[in-house]
Design an enzyme around this catalytic site. Structure first.
Site, PDB file in Angstrom:
ATOM      1  N   GLY A   6      42.339  67.472  53.955  1.00 35.06           N
ATOM      2  CA  GLY A   6      43.215  67.025  55.044  1.00 35.06           C
ATOM      3  C   GLY A   6      42.529  66.849  56.387  1.00 35.06           C
ATOM      4  N   SER A   7      41.191  66.755  56.403  1.00 38.00           N
ATOM      5  CA  SER A   7      40.530  66.601  57.709  1.00 38.00           C
ATOM      6  C   SER A   7      40.919  65.271  58.349  1.00 38.00           C
ATOM      7  CB  SER A   7      39.007  66.723  57.565  1.00 38.00           C
ATOM      8  OG  SER A   7      38.463  65.620  56.880  1.00 38.00           O
ATOM      9  N   ASN A   8      41.008  64.211  57.555  1.00 39.50           N
ATOM     10  CA  ASN A   8      41.407  62.919  58.123  1.00 39.50           C
ATOM     11  C   ASN A   8      42.845  62.943  58.607  1.00 39.50           C
ATOM     12  OD1 ASN A   8      39.246  60.687  57.845  1.00 39.50           O
ATOM     13  ND2 ASN A   8      39.086  61.899  55.955  1.00 39.50           N
ATOM     14  N   MET A  81      44.812  61.475  45.748  1.00 37.97           N
ATOM     15  CA  MET A  81      43.943  61.222  44.600  1.00 37.97           C
ATOM     16  C   MET A  81      44.667  60.697  43.362  1.00 37.97           C
ATOM     17  SD  MET A  81      41.083  61.422  45.708  1.00 37.97           S
ATOM     18  CE  MET A  81      39.835  62.177  46.726  1.00 37.97           C
ATOM     19  N   ARG A  82      45.900  60.225  43.526  1.00 36.89           N
ATOM     20  CA  ARG A  82      46.574  59.601  42.378  1.00 36.89           C
ATOM     21  C   ARG A  82      46.769  58.113  42.653  1.00 36.89           C
ATOM     22  NH1 ARG A  82      48.236  63.546  39.010  1.00 36.89           N
ATOM     23  NH2 ARG A  82      48.557  65.559  40.017  1.00 36.89           N
ATOM     24  N   ASN A  98      44.741  52.738  52.740  1.00 34.63           N
ATOM     25  CA  ASN A  98      43.925  53.783  52.108  1.00 34.63           C
ATOM     26  C   ASN A  98      42.539  53.841  52.757  1.00 34.63           C
ATOM     27  OD1 ASN A  98      43.284  55.799  50.135  1.00 34.63           O
ATOM     28  ND2 ASN A  98      42.130  54.263  48.994  1.00 34.63           N
ATOM     29  N   HIS A 100      38.594  54.971  51.923  1.00 33.28           N
ATOM     30  CA  HIS A 100      37.757  55.181  50.734  1.00 33.28           C
ATOM     31  C   HIS A 100      36.311  55.431  51.166  1.00 33.28           C
ATOM     32  CE1 HIS A 100      36.814  54.921  46.489  1.00 33.28           C
ATOM     33  NE2 HIS A 100      35.732  54.238  46.836  1.00 33.28           N
TER      34      HIS A 100
END
Ligand code: GAR
Length: 189
Positions: A6-8, A81-82, A98, A100
Site C-alpha cells: 500500500g505504499s502507492n 493482484m487479481r 493501473n 505496473h
C-alpha cells in the site's frame, strides 16, 4: 484497490488530498495486508472481503461490483493482484487505472521486477495504463524508464522502482481528474 503493502496508495492520498481529491473507499482482498492499516490511518473507509470468506472468485467479484456502486470518477488499482473480469472492466472502461512495475509491453503479469532482474535487461521501467480485458494490455497513459545498475541487488532495484512509481502515479491521476473536469459539460456551461 490493493492487495499488499500500500505504499502507492498512501502516497496517492497524501499527495492528492491537498488538491481536493476525495478517496471514497479502499478495497483490499487480502486479509492482514499492510494497505488496510494504512487506509485506516489516513481515514479512508476499508472494504475487505477475502476470497475465503466470499467462497469463490465470482462472489469476490460480486463484492467488487457492490464496492463500485458508489459514486466515483476513477477506480485506481495500486498493487491489486487479481484480474478484474470483463463484467467489471467493460462498464467502467476509461475509468480504471493501473500501475505496473515494468516498461510495458515488456514483462506483463506478476513478479515482474524479479523477472526483469533475472533476464539481465539493461533497463526496465514503470507504466501507468488504463485497464482493459487483457492482462496489462490497456492503453498506456505514461511511462518512465528505469536503468539497471551493475551489481545492484533486486531489492535495490525494487526500491528505485517504487520511488519512480511514487512520483509518477499521483501526477497521472491528478492530470486525468483535471482533464475530465475541464471537459465535463458542467464546467463548460
Ligand atoms: C507496485 O510496484 C505496483 O506497480 C505493483 O505492485 C506494487 C504495489 O506496491 N503492481 C503490479 O504488479 C500490478 N500487476 P505498493 O503496495 O507498495 O503500492
Amino acid at each position: 484497490m490493493g492487495s499488499g503493502n500500500g505504499s502507492n496508495f498512501e502516497v496517492l492520498v497524501h499527495t492528492l488530498r491537498p488538491y481536493g481529491v476525495l478517496f471514497s473507499g479502499m478495497f483490499c482482498d487480502r486479509p492482514g495486508a499492510r494497505i488496510i492499516e494504512r487506509a485506516r490511518r489516513v481515514g479512508v473507509p476499508v472494504v475487505q472481503p477475502s476470497l475465503e470468506a466470499a467462497g469463490s472468485r465470482r462472489k469476490l467479484n460480486d463484492a467488487v461490483e457492490i464496492f463500485l456502486s458508489q459514486t466515483f470518477d476513477l477506480l485506481v488499482l495500486a498493487g491489486y493482484m487479481r484480474i478484474l473480469p470483463p463484467r467489471i472492466v467493460i462498464p467502467y472502461a476509461g475509468r480504471v487505472v493501473n500501475l505496473h512495475p515494468s516498461f510495458l509491453p515488456a514483462f506483463p503479469g506478476i513478479n515482474v521486477i524479479q523477472k526483469a532482474y533475472d533476464a539481465g535487461v539493461s533497463e526496465t521501467g514503470v507504466t501507468v495504463h488504463l485497464v482493459d480485458e487483457g492482462v496489462d494490455t490497456g492503453p498506456i497513459l505514461a511511462q518512465i524508464r528505469v536503468p539497471m545498475f551493475p551489481g545492484e541487488s533486486v531489492e535495490q532495484l525494487e526500491e528505485r522502482i517504487h520511488l519512480v512509481e511514487h512520483q509518477l502515479y499521483p501526477w497521472v491521476i491528478l492530470h486525468l481528474l483535471a482533464s475530465r473536469l475541464v471537459s465535463s459539460p458542467a464546467s463548460s456551461a
